[in-house]
Write a protein that holds these residues in place. Structure first.
Motif, PDB file in Angstrom:
ATOM      1  N   HIS A  78       1.058  -1.217 -16.249  1.00  0.00           N
ATOM      2  CA  HIS A  78       0.728  -2.633 -16.098  1.00  0.00           C
ATOM      3  C   HIS A  78       1.677  -3.265 -15.077  1.00  0.00           C
ATOM      4  N   GLY A  79       1.113  -4.036 -14.163  1.00  0.00           N
ATOM      5  CA  GLY A  79       1.928  -4.791 -13.214  1.00  0.00           C
ATOM      6  C   GLY A  79       2.743  -3.937 -12.263  1.00  0.00           C
ATOM      7  N   GLY A  80       2.294  -2.728 -11.984  1.00  0.00           N
ATOM      8  CA  GLY A  80       3.023  -1.884 -11.050  1.00  0.00           C
ATOM      9  C   GLY A  80       4.313  -1.322 -11.595  1.00  0.00           C
ATOM     10  N   GLY A  81       4.434  -1.277 -12.924  1.00  0.00           N
ATOM     11  CA  GLY A  81       5.669  -0.792 -13.522  1.00  0.00           C
ATOM     12  C   GLY A  81       5.983   0.650 -13.169  1.00  0.00           C
ATOM     13  N   LEU A  82       4.955   1.501 -13.124  1.00  0.00           N
ATOM     14  CA  LEU A  82       5.194   2.901 -12.811  1.00  0.00           C
ATOM     15  C   LEU A  82       5.713   3.075 -11.386  1.00  0.00           C
ATOM     16  N   ARG A  83       5.191   2.304 -10.447  1.00  0.00           N
ATOM     17  CA  ARG A  83       5.671   2.404  -9.068  1.00  0.00           C
ATOM     18  C   ARG A  83       7.147   2.051  -8.981  1.00  0.00           C
ATOM     19  N   LEU A  84       7.566   1.029  -9.707  1.00  0.00           N
ATOM     20  CA  LEU A  84       8.977   0.647  -9.706  1.00  0.00           C
ATOM     21  C   LEU A  84       9.837   1.735 -10.339  1.00  0.00           C
ATOM     22  N   SER A  85       9.349   2.296 -11.446  1.00  0.00           N
ATOM     23  CA  SER A  85      10.114   3.348 -12.122  1.00  0.00           C
ATOM     24  C   SER A  85      10.291   4.560 -11.232  1.00  0.00           C
ATOM     25  N   LEU A  86       9.222   4.952 -10.537  1.00  0.00           N
ATOM     26  CA  LEU A  86       9.289   6.128  -9.686  1.00  0.00           C
ATOM     27  C   LEU A  86      10.040   5.860  -8.391  1.00  0.00           C
ATOM     28  N   ALA A  87      10.088   4.612  -7.984  1.00  0.00           N
ATOM     29  CA  ALA A  87      10.917   4.272  -6.824  1.00  0.00           C
ATOM     30  C   ALA A  87      12.394   4.459  -7.169  1.00  0.00           C
TER      31      ALA A  87
END
Length: 241
Positions: A78-87
């Motif tokens: 939700h809300g691009g959370g995975l992209r932030l985590s993987l960044a």
């Protein structure tokens, strides 16, 4: 990035999400309450099993454990959370391992405390009917119950990662456990004992007739969980964030 900081970050996410803390609280409250109710029920059934009766609150309580595992993973989508985590953690396998560890540890602690409390309140209600339980049987029931709840939470987490949806995972698992497994659970033959929930629940019985025992039943559930986690890990590694 070393594993410890990643694990700490994932633990902070779980600790600060009220819905996840609410799921753990619901696990304790529902299991203990239903076991207390079961403890004051009639015990004239010739097939009465005092250990299973005392821990029977796990049947509704496991829904909260499943919800905890599914929501802990689905919150990343939700809300691009995975992209932030993987960044922050480019190594996806390390991130997913930290996520699963952050799910497993609190689920195990709460599961063990819940099982102990459920057994205690149910035994108080059962009275003489529970006096035949040995200390070893009770310890096995409590420890096995805690492990079973962890496995079901991780099963849901793996499925949520595969489907990239907590709702999707819950829509599959909860009807399966409440309807399909319940309906076919009494069908003659040993195959039903190998369903993920039915196999793990054998550890909650004082005695059980079937092809599996308490620990081999948990091993079957662990295999189902490992398959779901492996599928979830594949999805995290191969699909776009």
């Amino acid at each position: 990035m070393p594993f410890a900081p990643v694990l700490h970050a994932e633990w902070l996410k779980i600790r600060t999400l009220r819905s996840l803390l609410g799921a753990l609280l619901a696990l304790f409250a529902a299991t203990t309450a239903f076991s207390a109710i079961a403890g004051v029920s009639e015990t004239s059934d010739p097939a009465f099993d005092p250990l299973f009766m005392a821990l029977s609150g796990v049947m509704p309580g496991q829904i909260a454990a499943i919800s905890f595992g599914a929501m802990a993973v689905s919150s990343e989508f939700h809300g691009g959370g995975l992209r932030l985590s993987l960044a922050a953690v480019p190594r996806r396998g390390r991130w997913f391992a930290a996520k699963l560890t952050a799910i497993a540890v609190p689920a195990l602690v709460v599961g063990l405390v819940t099982a102990f409390a459920a057994l205690a309140v149910a035994r108080a209600g059962l009275g003489d009917a529970a006096r035949g339980l040995s200390a070893g049987e009770q310890a096995r029931g409590v420890v096995g119950c805690g492990i079973y709840l962890v496995l079901m939470a991780l099963f849901a987490a793996g499925l949520a990662a595969l489907l990239r949806s907590g709702v999707g995972a819950l829509s599959l698992l909860i009807p399966f456990i409440l309807v399909v497994s319940f309906v076919i659970g009494d069908v003659p033959g040993g195959l039903t004992d190998f369903l993920p929930d039915r196999a793990g629940q054998i550890v909650l019985y004082e005695t059980h007739d079937g092809p599996l025992g308490p620990w081999s039943g948990l091993a079957v559930t662990a295999v189902w969980t490992a398959a779901a986690v492996a599928a979830g890990a594949w999805s995290v590694r191969r699909r776009d964030a």
